[in-house]
Scaffold this motif. Structure first.
Motif, PDB file in Angstrom:
ATOM      1  N   PHE A 124       0.820  -1.214   0.000  1.00  0.00           N
ATOM      2  CA  PHE A 124       0.000   0.000   0.000  1.00  0.00           C
ATOM      3  C   PHE A 124       0.854   1.266   0.000  1.00  0.00           C
ATOM      4  N   GLN A 125       2.059   1.180   0.564  1.00  0.00           N
ATOM      5  CA  GLN A 125       2.969   2.323   0.478  1.00  0.00           C
ATOM      6  C   GLN A 125       3.221   2.676  -0.991  1.00  0.00           C
ATOM      7  N   ILE A 126       3.388   1.662  -1.811  1.00  0.00           N
ATOM      8  CA  ILE A 126       3.628   1.884  -3.242  1.00  0.00           C
ATOM      9  C   ILE A 126       2.321   2.130  -3.988  1.00  0.00           C
ATOM     10  N   ALA A 127       1.255   1.378  -3.611  1.00  0.00           N
ATOM     11  CA  ALA A 127      -0.013   1.467  -4.340  1.00  0.00           C
ATOM     12  C   ALA A 127      -0.648   2.851  -4.237  1.00  0.00           C
ATOM     13  N   ARG A 128      -0.436   3.544  -3.127  1.00  0.00           N
ATOM     14  CA  ARG A 128      -1.092   4.849  -3.022  1.00  0.00           C
ATOM     15  C   ARG A 128      -0.440   5.905  -3.920  1.00  0.00           C
ATOM     16  N   HIS A 129       0.716   5.573  -4.493  1.00  0.00           N
ATOM     17  CA  HIS A 129       1.300   6.450  -5.509  1.00  0.00           C
ATOM     18  C   HIS A 129       0.695   6.178  -6.888  1.00  0.00           C
ATOM     19  N   PHE A 130      -0.127   5.136  -6.956  1.00  0.00           N
ATOM     20  CA  PHE A 130      -0.759   4.770  -8.234  1.00  0.00           C
ATOM     21  C   PHE A 130      -2.275   4.737  -8.130  1.00  0.00           C
ATOM     22  N   GLY A 131      -2.816   5.549  -7.218  1.00  0.00           N
ATOM     23  CA  GLY A 131      -4.252   5.730  -7.171  1.00  0.00           C
ATOM     24  C   GLY A 131      -4.998   4.950  -6.118  1.00  0.00           C
ATOM     25  N   TRP A 132      -4.316   4.164  -5.280  1.00  0.00           N
ATOM     26  CA  TRP A 132      -5.043   3.430  -4.224  1.00  0.00           C
ATOM     27  C   TRP A 132      -5.598   4.430  -3.223  1.00  0.00           C
ATOM     28  N   HIS A 133      -6.858   4.279  -2.899  1.00  0.00           N
ATOM     29  CA  HIS A 133      -7.529   5.206  -1.990  1.00  0.00           C
ATOM     30  C   HIS A 133      -7.776   4.511  -0.660  1.00  0.00           C
TER      31      HIS A 133
END
Length: 412
Positions: free
Chosen positions: A230-239
């Motif tokens: 999630f640290q990485i995913a939130r840079h790609f639109g994870w809310h």
């Protein structure tokens, strides 16, 4: 009497621990969040509840086995000091006890002082967090168990059983006991000790097993291996969100339960591998209990939904015991753990704002720290397997007919 060669580690231990005490007493202020608030607020609150004759059953942050109450109540043995100050002193005394045991073991003939230096360096590498959590007390018990177990399996088992009632993981030091009498005696002692603690706690105070429910409901913490998703995913639109949940800073949002379940599945696989290792291992030495315990705790730490900074103390303590014995194969994993402990200080408390915010610095710190833990885990498990599981014998090579005929001719 301390040997001349032991004076230098003693001097370094005194200096580094003086610095730690200055930090927790806030004579020296460490940047970042106040790591001592867990003691002054949470632990102190539990202390008041426990004094009243009950476990803190209404507090979801109480997620520890029954004997943890003893660690929380221990500062009460110093009634002339405020609770927070007394806790730091107790932590310091436990640190001194572990150091003394390692120093005595490491200076014996045939032993190595490397383990002493792992402890001397590893604890301060974590910074003030080392004295602001009760994990150092638990680690001291595990260190004492393994060092005693070389000659006294009953003491090993009793201390491991008691340690398990403090924070579960010390039971893993029993994994590498040699088959036969040593295993029977140590495992039986652990079972009897653990059962006795549970029984006494259940009779003495209500709510001794409430921690089981609260542990089950924990999610994915921001510093864990799964948290990196999630640290990485939130840079790609994870809310999603980062919230204080069940006593730790966790991710809350889409796919978090899935990642938490995946982490638990990895822990189950780790347990399966350890069970298979135990069944197939044949070559046990004096270092095997420490090596196996170190590898096991690495496995469960790395796959955990929560890799709190203080977990590094467990690994430092077990690595120190491993390196006291010259036969141990855990030198490289121990070095990796020491480096990971230093990186942990950089991410908590020094860079925790970056970790929570998920910026580039925070993600890189977690990638390095967790990457080191993964490398240490794989290395430790590989070395444990190669050192204890016998290799399959190579099948005899087929002898060609021509060679056989030549051999018969030579024999004539």
């Amino acid at each position: 009497m301390i040997m001349i060669g032991a004076r230098f580690p003693v001097a370094v231990w005194i200096v580094t621990r003086a610095v730690l005490l200055l930090c927790v007493f806030k004579v020296v202020v460490v940047p970042g969040p106040d790591v001592t608030s867990d003691v002054s607020v949470i632990y102190h609150g539990w202390f008041e509840v426990l004094k009243s004759g009950s476990y803190p059953v209404g507090d979801v942050t109480w997620q520890y086995p029954p004997a943890a109450a003893l660690a929380i109540l221990s500062p009460g043995a110093l009634p002339f000091m405020a609770y927070t100050s007394a806790f730091f002193v107790v932590a310091f005394l436990c640190d001194a006890a572990a150091f003394g045991l390692l120093l005595r073991a490491g200076t014996r003939p045939g032993r190595s002082p490397r383990g002493v230096w792992v402890w001397v360096a590893g604890v301060p590498l974590l910074g003030p967090t080392a004295y602001a959590r009760y994990d150092l007390m638990v680690t001291a018990v595990a260190v004492a168990a393994l060092l005693a177990g070389v000659r006294r399996p009953g003491v090993l088992g009793a201390l491991a059983g008691f340690g398990a009632m403090l924070k579960v993981w010390p039971v893993l030091v029993l994994l590498g006991t040699p088959r036969g009498r040593t295993t029977r005696v140590s495992w039986a002692a652990a079972a009897v000790t653990g059962a006795a603690v549970v029984l006494v706690a259940a009779v003495a105070m209500p709510g001794s097993l409430a921690f089981l429910t609260y542990q089950r409901d924990r999610g994915t913490e921001v510093e864990s291996l799964g948290g990196l998703v999630f640290q990485i995913a939130r840079h790609f639109g994870w809310h999603g969100q980062v919230l204080l949940n069940y006593g730790s800073v966790e991710f809350v949002g889409p796919y978090v339960p899935l990642v938490s379940s995946a982490a638990m599945a990895l822990s189950v696989l780790a347990f399966g591998w350890l069970l298979w290792w135990r069944i197939t291992a044949r070559e046990f030495t004096a270092s095997t209990p420490g090596d196996a315990g170190f590898a096991a705790v690495l496995l469960f730490t790395t796959t955990s939904r929560v890799i709190s900074p203080q977990y590094m103390l467990w690994l430092v303590g077990l690595a120190a015991v491993c390196l006291v014995l010259r036969e141990s194969r855990m030198t490289l994993p121990a070095v990796l753990v020491l480096v990971a402990t230093g990186v942990t200080l950089l991410e908590f408390p020094l860079g925790f704002g970056h970790v929570v915010g998920g910026d580039l610095r925070g993600v890189l710190l977690l990638l390095v720290r967790n990457g080191l833990l993964v490398a240490a885990t794989l290395c430790a498990c590989g070395r444990l397997w190669r050192g204890t599981v016998p290799r399959r014998r190579e099948p005899a090579a087929d002898v060609s007919p021509a060679v056989s005929a030549d051999s018969r001719a030579t024999a004539r």
